[in-house]
Enzyme design. Structure first.
Site, PDB file in Angstrom:
ATOM      1  N   ASP A  39      16.282 -22.319  98.694  1.00 15.78           N
ATOM      2  CA  ASP A  39      17.668 -22.720  98.955  1.00 15.78           C
ATOM      3  C   ASP A  39      18.402 -21.567  99.644  1.00 15.78           C
ATOM      4  OD1 ASP A  39      20.220 -23.713  98.861  1.00 15.78           O
ATOM      5  OD2 ASP A  39      20.446 -23.485  96.673  1.00 15.78           O
ATOM      6  N   ASN A  41      21.458 -21.774 101.244  1.00 13.31           N
ATOM      7  CA  ASN A  41      22.929 -21.767 101.186  1.00 13.31           C
ATOM      8  C   ASN A  41      23.478 -21.817  99.757  1.00 13.31           C
ATOM      9  OD1 ASN A  41      22.523 -24.393 100.460  1.00 13.31           O
ATOM     10  ND2 ASN A  41      23.597 -25.322 102.199  1.00 13.31           N
ATOM     11  N   ASP A  43      23.410 -24.014  97.329  1.00 11.78           N
ATOM     12  CA  ASP A  43      24.034 -25.211  96.734  1.00 11.78           C
ATOM     13  C   ASP A  43      23.140 -25.863  95.683  1.00 11.78           C
ATOM     14  OD1 ASP A  43      22.067 -26.341  98.276  1.00 11.78           O
ATOM     15  OD2 ASP A  43      23.388 -27.659  99.425  1.00 11.78           O
ATOM     16  N   ASP A  47      16.531 -26.150 101.370  1.00  9.95           N
ATOM     17  CA  ASP A  47      16.913 -26.563 102.722  1.00  9.95           C
ATOM     18  C   ASP A  47      15.956 -25.969 103.757  1.00  9.95           C
ATOM     19  OD1 ASP A  47      17.827 -23.891 102.781  1.00  9.95           O
ATOM     20  OD2 ASP A  47      19.745 -24.529 101.936  1.00  9.95           O
ATOM     21  N   ASP A 116       7.144 -36.079 107.346  1.00 10.05           N
ATOM     22  CA  ASP A 116       6.799 -37.252 106.539  1.00 10.05           C
ATOM     23  C   ASP A 116       7.477 -38.458 107.184  1.00 10.05           C
ATOM     24  OD1 ASP A 116       6.129 -38.913 104.320  1.00 10.05           O
ATOM     25  OD2 ASP A 116       6.331 -37.194 102.970  1.00 10.05           O
ATOM     26  N   ASP A 219       3.818 -42.342 105.029  1.00 11.94           N
ATOM     27  CA  ASP A 219       4.071 -42.845 103.675  1.00 11.94           C
ATOM     28  C   ASP A 219       3.534 -44.279 103.510  1.00 11.94           C
ATOM     29  OD1 ASP A 219       5.683 -42.328 101.147  1.00 11.94           O
ATOM     30  OD2 ASP A 219       6.645 -44.181 101.818  1.00 11.94           O
ATOM     31  N   GLU A 273      -0.939 -41.921 103.651  1.00 13.28           N
ATOM     32  CA  GLU A 273      -0.970 -42.184 102.219  1.00 13.28           C
ATOM     33  C   GLU A 273      -1.429 -43.634 102.067  1.00 13.28           C
ATOM     34  OE1 GLU A 273       1.827 -42.118  98.248  1.00 13.28           O
ATOM     35  OE2 GLU A 273       2.567 -42.992 100.085  1.00 13.28           O
ATOM     36  N   HIS A 336       4.034 -34.590  94.908  1.00 10.96           N
ATOM     37  CA  HIS A 336       5.363 -34.804  94.337  1.00 10.96           C
ATOM     38  C   HIS A 336       5.474 -36.102  93.533  1.00 10.96           C
ATOM     39  CE1 HIS A 336       5.049 -37.211  97.862  1.00 10.96           C
ATOM     40  NE2 HIS A 336       6.161 -37.854  97.561  1.00 10.96           N
ATOM     41  N   ASP A 337       4.358 -36.802  93.369  1.00 10.26           N
ATOM     42  CA  ASP A 337       4.397 -38.089  92.661  1.00 10.26           C
ATOM     43  C   ASP A 337       3.676 -38.071  91.321  1.00 10.26           C
ATOM     44  OD1 ASP A 337       5.818 -39.485  94.618  1.00 10.26           O
ATOM     45  OD2 ASP A 337       3.998 -39.997  95.728  1.00 10.26           O
TER      46      ASP A 337
END
Ligand code: NOJ
Length: 525
Positions: A39, A41, A43, A47, A116, A219, A273, A336-337
């Protein structure tokens, strides 16, 4: 139904189908979940500038290409897999200038970038769907899958959506028609049977290829072929149409996508995928040498296999058989799944042995950011759950420092459970760390062509052991893993020279293989 060739595609005679020396066969690809990587910035959400700030870390690690989970404008119902504009950047992540800078930084370091691409569905806030939803006479109506209700007024068929136990159809009360969404209601499925959709989606690929990206992860790409009939599925399958839709139309679409990709000078690669687990299904989406489809496809069976030598050996044998030459397999243990493999397998030793496995087999390895630190999942209390699919744990932010928040300010999710010890600050440069093991493995893979290009044969070994040889031009490397909790002698290693061990204390091959230990050894044929 037949379709006309979308405009300005090259013909198959203009492109080469020989992929034996393609860059992606030699590459190790590193998946980044942008919200959770770095990250810049402050927040609390990662990013593009954050990713750019870590390129030297990634170069030093030794990966060849990055795959970024979606970075396009999105209402984030599915954290970016609901795309509202395929040709721009989500402001949370930065701007087009930031992606150009990232691309430049990567190419300067000899690395590549994959984006992606989400072809099966858009966001319900995509202007195409907003227009389609205006009514049955909208020029874009047919860009999505609309059907009249069943005779009883219910959904047109028995398909159920992923993530929620609801029908895969949502009623539009104004028109009285249902639209299809195999995922959330906020993710309406595109109708690829409409040639205008196909052409528009080709344009989105061209947009990024013209900007210089090196390829795409596509995807749930098998789902783009559905045919026109959308029949009921047998009851036992209706709950997960994502796993069963395997329609011939998808192959036509993929052949045309391949022609488009292969016409670009940067040799773009598309990895699909294809979430189909039956024998041969995923491999069939690579097409034939004459009529190529995807360049690569994930094979999720090893990721669903537990830490058991028989089960893993079977999964590997199946993959090697189904993706034999000229096809090429991929290896993925985490993404990530699914819970990270450090969490699934339950120990550092196993995660270390798994690293040896995924980086020494024939095929292209896909690493999930943070596995080089041995990260486990985050523990997410109910009040911080944000993902409708229950996948927050594996999306925990990467801890860069040993501080409580790992160098993040108010991270959007809790950090991995083991972030206090498994963070970059503690591991980089530390000889016995998981990070050092990944670095050594990646270096070994670069140094030894046999590990990248050699053929692979599983070996006959004692129960509880998984072993294989890689051979090329008179070179032979043996890899052996002990998946039991006891030491095991392994004759396959007799007379061999140790190249690398998952146990940092091992100096040679004089001792038996330790519990959950893996070794890589050079052995004359
Ligand atoms: C597969 C992606 O990996 C997953 O994260 C997403 O939710 C679904 N496809 C829907 O796009």
């Amino acid at each position: 139904m037949t379709f006309s060739q979308p405009r300005s595609n090259p013909s198959s005679s203009e492109v080469t189908s020989d992929t034996s020396t393609a860059w992606w066969r030699d590459a190790v690809i590193y998946q980044i979940y942008p919200r959770s990587f770095a990250d810049a910035n402050g927040d609390g959400v990662g990013d593009l500038a954050g990713i750019s700030s870590k390129l030297d870390y990634l170069l030093d690690l030794g990966v060849d290409a990055l795959w970024l989970s979606p970075i396009f404008p999105s209402p984030m119902a599915d954290f970016g897999y609901d795309v509202a504009d395929y040709c721009d950047i989500e402001p949370l992540f930065g701007s087009l200038a930031d992606v150009d800078a990232l691309l430049e930084g990567l190419h300067r370091r000899g690395m590549r970038l994959l984006l992606d691409w989400v072809p099966n569905h858009t966001s319900n806030e995509h202007p195409w769907f907003v227009e389609a939803a205006q009514g049955p006479t909208s020029p874009k109506r047919d860009w999505y899958v609309w059907r009249d209700p069943a005779p009883d007024g219910g959904p047109p068929n028995n398909w159920r959506a992923a993530f929620s136990d609801t029908p895969a159809w949502t009623l539009d009360p104004v028109s009285g028609q249902y639209y299809l969404h195999l995922f959330l209601a906020e993710q309406p499925d595109l109708n690829w049977a409409n040639p205008d959709v196909e052409a528009a989606m080709h344009d989105t690929l061209r947009f990024w290829l013209d900007r210089g990206v090196d390829g795409f992860r596509a995807d749930v790409v098998h789902l783009i072929g559905k045919g026109q009939d959308v029949p009921d599925l047998p009851d036992q399958m209706a709950g997960a149409p994502v796993r069963w839709i395997d329609h011939p139309d998808a192959h036509d679409y993929l052949r045309r996508i391949r022609l488009l990709l292969d016409s670009y000078p940067q040799e773009p690669m598309m990895v699909g995928e294809v979430y189909l687990l039956e024998p041969g299904q995923a491999a069939s989406y690579l097409g034939t040498p004459e009529d190529g489809e995807l360049h690569l496809t994930f094979d999720f069976r090893p990721l669903h296999t537990k830490w058991d030598s028989d089960a893993l050996t079977k999964a590997i044998a199946r993959a090697q058989g189904e993706f034999s030459d000229p096809l090429w397999p991929t290896w993925v243990l985490s993404n990530h799944d699914r819970p990270r493999h450090r969490t699934r397998y339950g120990s550092d030793q196993r995660a270390r042995a798994a690293a040896v496995l995924s980086l020494t087999m024939r095929g292209t390895p896909f690493l999930y950011a943070g596995e080089e630190l041995g990260l486990s999942d985050g523990v997410v209390p109910p009040e911080r759950v944000v993902d409708p699919g229950g996948r927050d744990g594996c999306r925990a932010p990467i801890p860069w420092t040993s501080e409580p928040d790992g160098g993040w300010t108010n991270p959007w999710l809790p950090l991995p459970e083991n972030a206090e010890t498994n963070n970059a600050q503690q591991q980089v440069g530390e000889d016995d760390s998981m990070h050092a093991l990944y670095k050594r493995l990646l270096r070994l893979r670069k140094e030894l062509p046999v590990l990248r290009q050699g053929s692979m044969n599983l070996l006959d070994v004692p129960p509880g052991v998984l072993a294989y040889e890689r051979t090329l031009d008179g070179q032979r490397v043996v890899v052996a893993l002990n998946l039991t909790d006891k030491p095991v002698d392994c004759t396959a290693l007799a007379g061999a020279e140790l190249l690398l061990a998952s146990d940092p204390a091992r100096l040679d091959l004089a001792q038996p293989l330790g519990p959950d230990e893996a070794v890589v050894a050079r052995s004359n044929p």
